[in-house]
Design an enzyme around this catalytic site. Structure first.
Site, mmCIF file in Angstrom:
data_model
loop_
_atom_site.group_PDB
_atom_site.id
_atom_site.type_symbol
_atom_site.label_atom_id
_atom_site.label_comp_id
_atom_site.label_asym_id
_atom_site.label_seq_id
_atom_site.Cartn_x
_atom_site.Cartn_y
_atom_site.Cartn_z
ATOM 1 N N SER A 245 0.840 -1.181 0.000
ATOM 2 C CA SER A 245 0.000 0.000 0.000
ATOM 3 C C SER A 245 0.880 1.237 0.000
ATOM 4 C CB SER A 245 -0.890 -0.030 1.254
ATOM 5 O OG SER A 245 -0.814 1.188 1.945
ATOM 6 N N LYS A 246 0.309 2.302 -0.516
ATOM 7 C CA LYS A 246 1.088 3.540 -0.597
ATOM 8 C C LYS A 246 1.457 4.040 0.789
ATOM 9 C CE LYS A 246 -0.607 4.283 -5.094
ATOM 10 N NZ LYS A 246 -1.689 4.626 -5.954
ATOM 11 N N ARG A 247 0.836 3.454 1.800
ATOM 12 C CA ARG A 247 1.148 3.870 3.168
ATOM 13 C C ARG A 247 2.316 3.091 3.784
ATOM 14 N NH1 ARG A 247 -4.288 4.391 2.689
ATOM 15 N NH2 ARG A 247 -4.574 2.198 3.136
ATOM 16 N N TYR A 254 7.380 4.161 -5.779
ATOM 17 C CA TYR A 254 7.391 4.683 -7.143
ATOM 18 C C TYR A 254 8.739 4.453 -7.813
ATOM 19 C CZ TYR A 254 2.985 6.612 -5.836
ATOM 20 O OH TYR A 254 1.692 6.719 -5.429
#
Ligand code: GLU
Length: 477
Positions: A245-247, A254
């Site tokens: 997750s981006k968290r 990225y």
């Protein structure tokens, strides 16, 4: 049938690891099976698009080593390759589905839809399937969305390359919006029209899209089009087995972040290709070897763990093999920014890299390695003192130091010659040549190639240390 595959990013963000994996597997698939690789930009979610999203997607895909046959920058016969430029095409097929009764206009306002949802929730139904209220509504002069009229009691089965046979029931899908009130199609509709018109043979994408597949199959069927072969790649998970997750702040998400830290695209390509595919025992493979080894039937059905240590190991391996020129190109931005090269020669830069190449994980590491190294105290432990007390050492260090001060040019070649000459003049060889010299100049018994190391540390500092060593030797004898 010819193989045509696509990577279809939405420019709602920059190139993320998960998407990079999708792009990479589509690329491998096309290369392996002699197919065409297309990048289609799915930009219909206007509010969520970010300004340089498209640019970043293409730039980072190129950096990773991917290239494609058709896209916005390489128009082929199936363009345009950007969905917002294809609105008329979608309109045409939406009208066709309206005429055939597979779709209908929905005049419900947001408030009405919210009220419907609330009522459903009150009954404990959180699937929020639309009530079909507008299915037979008369034509009205009001804004409308177009909904797909989902058939009752129908099964949708497909043979997924990764997951095998998968079945969904139409009861689990409500009448979904194909075209929004603003005339812009939603992903599930535009995607099908494009996959058909672009003659996509295989759709390889992330598992998170699998529930979209029945919706897309409905459209293919309603338009009497051939359904492509699907392959849904398993999730990428973190060390705790949770979906990436981006968290997750301990994992860079990225591709651009890896570029910024001086990772090598070849290493990242290799690493990402193993997220859901195993080529066999040998894992460090070049792009060409990976294409050769690729086999779509061997895509894993188990979640792929994003192992940051493994990535670092891979990158270090690729870094070790790098030629000096490439290593300079990779690290130059970091050392320049840090001001380390100021007043230093290209040769000094090369010594720096030669000394640390083996210990770097990524390009930016050169900075910490250099500073840590400079901060190392110059002291001897008991073992070192013992070596320095050997009978031949004193004359060796004196001889070396005598010519050292005037050494010109101060570079690895002249330093190497001086080491050799000092050895010959004093009859010191091998370990009894290098170890005392290393101790007298660096304080360590072992380390990187001595001439390069001395070059790196600089003539003044070494001169100072030699003086200290000589003082000790004089005191000891
Ligand atoms: N635009 C979709 C995404 O970015 C593509 C999904 C697909 O490949 O069908 O996830």
């Amino acid at each position: 049938m010819s193989v045509r595959v696509r990577y279809a990013p939405s420019p709602t963000g920059y190139l993320h690891i998960g998407n990079a994996r999708t792009a990479l597997f589509n690329y491998l698939f096309a290369k392996k099976y002699g197919g065409t690789f297309i990048i289609r930009i799915e930009d219909t979610d206007i509010e969520r698009n970010v300004e340089t999203g498209i640019e970043n997607q293409l730039e980072m895909a190129t950096w990773l080593g991917l290239d494609w046959d058709e896209s916005i920058d390489k128009p082929g016969a199936y363009g345009p390759y950007r969905q917002l430029e294809r609105l008329e095409i979608y309109q045409k097929f939406a009208n066709q589905l309206l005429a055939s009764g597979h779709a209908y206009k929905c005049y419900c306002t947001k408030e009405e839809l919210d009220a419907e949802k609330e009522a459903l929730l009150a009954k404990g139904d959180d699937r929020f399937h639309y009530s079909k209220k507008c299915l037979h509504a008369p034509e009205q002069d009001k804004p409308f969305a177009i909904r797909f009229n989902v058939p009752a009691s129908k099964s949708y089965t497909f043979n997924d390359i990764v997951k095998g046979e998968v079945t969904f029931q139409s009861e689990d899908v409500g009448d979904w919006v194909m075209v929004k009130q603003n005339g812009i199609p939603t992903y599930n509709f535009a995607c099908v029209v494009d996959d058909h018109l672009m003659e996509i043979s295989h759709v390889l994408r992330g598992e998170d899209h699998i529930t979209n597949t029945p919706r897309q199959m409905m459209v293919f069927e309603a338009l009497d089009w051939t359904i492509p072969t699907y392959g849904h790649m398993t999730l990428i998970v973190n060390h705790d087995g949770k979906k990436l997750s981006k968290r997750d702040h301990d994992i860079l998400q990225y591709i651009g972040q890896y570029q910024d830290k001086g990772y090598l695209p070849e290493a990242l390509f290799n690493f990402i290709a193993l997220l859901g595919f195993s080529p066999g025992e040998k894992e460090l493979l070049t792009k060409e070897e990976m294409i050769e080894a690729f086999d779509a039937t061997k895509l894993s059905n188990h979640p792929a763990t994003f192992d940051t240590q493994k990535l670092d190991y891979f990158n270090a391996q690729y870094l070790k093999r790098l030629e000096m020129d490439a290593l300079k190109t990779l690290t130059r931005p970091f050392v320049e920014k840090e001001g380390i090269l100021k007043g230093r020669s290209e040769e000094w830069f090369e010594s720096l890299l030669a000394v640390f190449q083996e210990r770097m994980v990524c390009g930016e590491d050169i900075i910490t390695l250099y500073h840590d190294f400079l901060e190392q105290p110059f002291t001897w432990d008991d073992e070192a003192k013992q070596v320095m007390s050997e009978p031949t050492v004193k004359s060796l260090i004196h001889t070396f130091a005598a010519s050292f001060k005037a050494l010109k040019p101060y570079d690895p070649t002249s330093l190497k010659a001086l080491i050799q000459a000092s050895g010959e003049a004093t009859g010191s060889k091998g370990k009894m040549l290098f170890m005392p010299l290393r101790l007298a100049t660096t304080g360590s018994m072992h380390g990187p190639e001595l001439p390069k190391l001395l070059h790196l540390l600089g003539q003044d500092l070494i001169q100072q240390r030699l003086a200290q060593s000589i003082a000790w030797l004089n005191g000891a004898s």
